[in-house]
Design a protein around this motif. Sequence first.
Motif, PDB file in Angstrom:
ATOM      1  N   ASP A   9       0.727  -1.206  -0.079  1.00  0.00           N
ATOM      2  CA  ASP A   9      -0.038   0.105  -0.055  1.00  0.00           C
ATOM      3  C   ASP A   9       0.803   1.336   0.088  1.00  0.00           C
ATOM      4  O   ASP A   9       1.944   1.306   0.760  1.00  0.00           O
ATOM      5  CB  ASP A   9      -1.014   0.141   1.176  1.00  0.00           C
ATOM      6  CG  ASP A   9      -0.299   0.056   2.407  1.00  0.00           C
ATOM      7  OD1 ASP A   9       0.694  -0.448   2.635  1.00  0.00           O
ATOM      8  OD2 ASP A   9      -1.017   0.640   3.419  1.00  0.00           O
ATOM      9  N   ASP A  10       0.222   2.364  -0.639  1.00  0.00           N
ATOM     10  CA  ASP A  10       1.348   3.564  -0.991  1.00  0.00           C
ATOM     11  C   ASP A  10       0.227   4.539  -1.092  1.00  0.00           C
ATOM     12  O   ASP A  10      -1.021   4.184  -1.683  1.00  0.00           O
ATOM     13  CB  ASP A  10       1.913   3.346  -1.865  1.00  0.00           C
ATOM     14  CG  ASP A  10       3.108   4.543  -2.130  1.00  0.00           C
ATOM     15  OD1 ASP A  10       3.202   5.187  -0.977  1.00  0.00           O
ATOM     16  OD2 ASP A  10       3.762   4.562  -2.898  1.00  0.00           O
ATOM     17  N   LYS A  11       0.573   5.881  -0.512  1.00  0.00           N
ATOM     18  CA  LYS A  11      -0.701   6.863  -0.971  1.00  0.00           C
ATOM     19  C   LYS A  11      -0.536   7.184  -2.474  1.00  0.00           C
ATOM     20  O   LYS A  11       0.523   7.328  -3.105  1.00  0.00           O
ATOM     21  CB  LYS A  11      -0.274   7.993  -0.154  1.00  0.00           C
ATOM     22  CG  LYS A  11      -0.423   7.888   1.399  1.00  0.00           C
ATOM     23  CD  LYS A  11      -1.908   7.999   1.653  1.00  0.00           C
ATOM     24  CE  LYS A  11      -2.389   7.628   3.126  1.00  0.00           C
ATOM     25  NZ  LYS A  11      -3.488   7.479   3.444  1.00  0.00           N
ATOM     26  N   VAL A  12      -1.746   7.649  -3.076  1.00  0.00           N
ATOM     27  CA  VAL A  12      -1.913   8.352  -4.095  1.00  0.00           C
ATOM     28  C   VAL A  12      -2.683   9.393  -3.997  1.00  0.00           C
ATOM     29  O   VAL A  12      -3.986   9.487  -3.842  1.00  0.00           O
ATOM     30  CB  VAL A  12      -2.643   7.366  -5.192  1.00  0.00           C
ATOM     31  CG1 VAL A  12      -2.847   7.953  -6.424  1.00  0.00           C
ATOM     32  CG2 VAL A  12      -1.556   6.082  -5.356  1.00  0.00           C
ATOM     33  N   GLY A  13      -2.122  10.635  -3.726  1.00  0.00           N
ATOM     34  CA  GLY A  13      -3.116  11.681  -3.362  1.00  0.00           C
ATOM     35  C   GLY A  13      -3.336  11.426  -1.916  1.00  0.00           C
ATOM     36  O   GLY A  13      -2.640  11.135  -1.084  1.00  0.00           O
ATOM     37  N   SER A  14      -4.791  11.775  -1.905  1.00  0.00           N
ATOM     38  CA  SER A  14      -5.634  11.505  -0.383  1.00  0.00           C
ATOM     39  C   SER A  14      -5.861  10.047  -0.286  1.00  0.00           C
ATOM     40  O   SER A  14      -6.756   9.813   0.689  1.00  0.00           O
ATOM     41  CB  SER A  14      -6.582  12.371  -0.243  1.00  0.00           C
ATOM     42  OG  SER A  14      -7.638  12.085  -1.314  1.00  0.00           O
ATOM     43  N   ARG A  15      -5.701   9.284  -1.311  1.00  0.00           N
ATOM     44  CA  ARG A  15      -6.383   7.663  -1.401  1.00  0.00           C
ATOM     45  C   ARG A  15      -5.228   6.698  -1.274  1.00  0.00           C
ATOM     46  O   ARG A  15      -3.847   7.094  -1.367  1.00  0.00           O
ATOM     47  CB  ARG A  15      -7.023   7.406  -2.662  1.00  0.00           C
ATOM     48  CG  ARG A  15      -8.472   8.299  -2.728  1.00  0.00           C
ATOM     49  CD  ARG A  15      -9.089   8.048  -3.759  1.00  0.00           C
ATOM     50  NE  ARG A  15     -10.345   8.800  -3.753  1.00  0.00           N
ATOM     51  CZ  ARG A  15     -11.703   8.406  -3.935  1.00  0.00           C
ATOM     52  NH1 ARG A  15     -11.762   7.186  -4.137  1.00  0.00           N
ATOM     53  NH2 ARG A  15     -12.619   9.441  -3.721  1.00  0.00           N
ATOM     54  N   THR A  16      -5.481   5.627  -1.224  1.00  0.00           N
ATOM     55  CA  THR A  16      -4.343   4.315  -1.165  1.00  0.00           C
ATOM     56  C   THR A  16      -4.516   3.529  -2.230  1.00  0.00           C
ATOM     57  O   THR A  16      -5.631   3.268  -2.713  1.00  0.00           O
ATOM     58  CB  THR A  16      -4.719   3.895   0.237  1.00  0.00           C
ATOM     59  OG1 THR A  16      -4.662   4.741   1.329  1.00  0.00           O
ATOM     60  CG2 THR A  16      -3.675   2.785   0.471  1.00  0.00           C
ATOM     61  N   ALA A  17      -3.466   3.164  -2.800  1.00  0.00           N
ATOM     62  CA  ALA A  17      -3.438   1.925  -3.898  1.00  0.00           C
ATOM     63  C   ALA A  17      -2.502   0.970  -3.548  1.00  0.00           C
ATOM     64  O   ALA A  17      -1.455   1.304  -2.650  1.00  0.00           O
ATOM     65  CB  ALA A  17      -3.157   2.677  -5.128  1.00  0.00           C
ATOM     66  N   LEU A  18      -2.359  -0.278  -4.187  1.00  0.00           N
ATOM     67  CA  LEU A  18      -1.447  -0.983  -4.169  1.00  0.00           C
ATOM     68  C   LEU A  18      -0.039  -0.985  -5.116  1.00  0.00           C
ATOM     69  O   LEU A  18      -0.736  -1.032  -6.195  1.00  0.00           O
ATOM     70  CB  LEU A  18      -1.642  -2.660  -4.081  1.00  0.00           C
ATOM     71  CG  LEU A  18      -2.637  -2.907  -2.940  1.00  0.00           C
ATOM     72  CD1 LEU A  18      -3.226  -4.327  -2.859  1.00  0.00           C
ATOM     73  CD2 LEU A  18      -1.700  -2.811  -1.626  1.00  0.00           C
ATOM     74  N   ARG A  19       1.116  -0.606  -4.948  1.00  0.00           N
ATOM     75  CA  ARG A  19       1.906  -0.442  -5.856  1.00  0.00           C
ATOM     76  C   ARG A  19       2.636  -1.917  -6.053  1.00  0.00           C
ATOM     77  O   ARG A  19       3.065  -2.418  -5.163  1.00  0.00           O
ATOM     78  CB  ARG A  19       2.953   0.607  -5.182  1.00  0.00           C
ATOM     79  CG  ARG A  19       2.551   2.030  -5.398  1.00  0.00           C
ATOM     80  CD  ARG A  19       3.503   2.941  -5.984  1.00  0.00           C
ATOM     81  NE  ARG A  19       3.025   4.437  -5.372  1.00  0.00           N
ATOM     82  CZ  ARG A  19       2.431   5.099  -6.537  1.00  0.00           C
ATOM     83  NH1 ARG A  19       2.405   4.650  -7.554  1.00  0.00           N
ATOM     84  NH2 ARG A  19       1.886   6.341  -6.162  1.00  0.00           N
TER      85      ARG A  19
END
Length: 103
Positions: free
Chosen positions: A78-88
């Motif tokens: 998990d990592d931040k994408v703006g104010s959201r979270t995504a799996l990198r």
Amino acid sequence: LQVVEAYSPDAFGVIDGAAAAVFVGGGLSAYLLGASWDRLAAGGRLVANAVTLEGQAALVGFRDAHGGSLTRIAVGRDDKVGSRTALRPMMEVWQLRTEKTET
């Protein structure tokens, strides 16, 4: 169980007799796979991981010559994408598992 942390195949000189199992976790090459296979006892298991294209090619060639199965392992963190979270995604690992049936 005898764990030997050393550069292979130099480490094989420390081990008496044939190995019941060999795990290759890095620095994979066709030469290292062959040397590990030669040192493996009949009925022994070889497991090897690769992340580079060269290592993956060595796994495929070895599997074609000696059998076994390939598994691709993909992991994301998990990592931040703006104010959201995504799996990198991280680097994929290819894993070969095989057993030596010949003597």
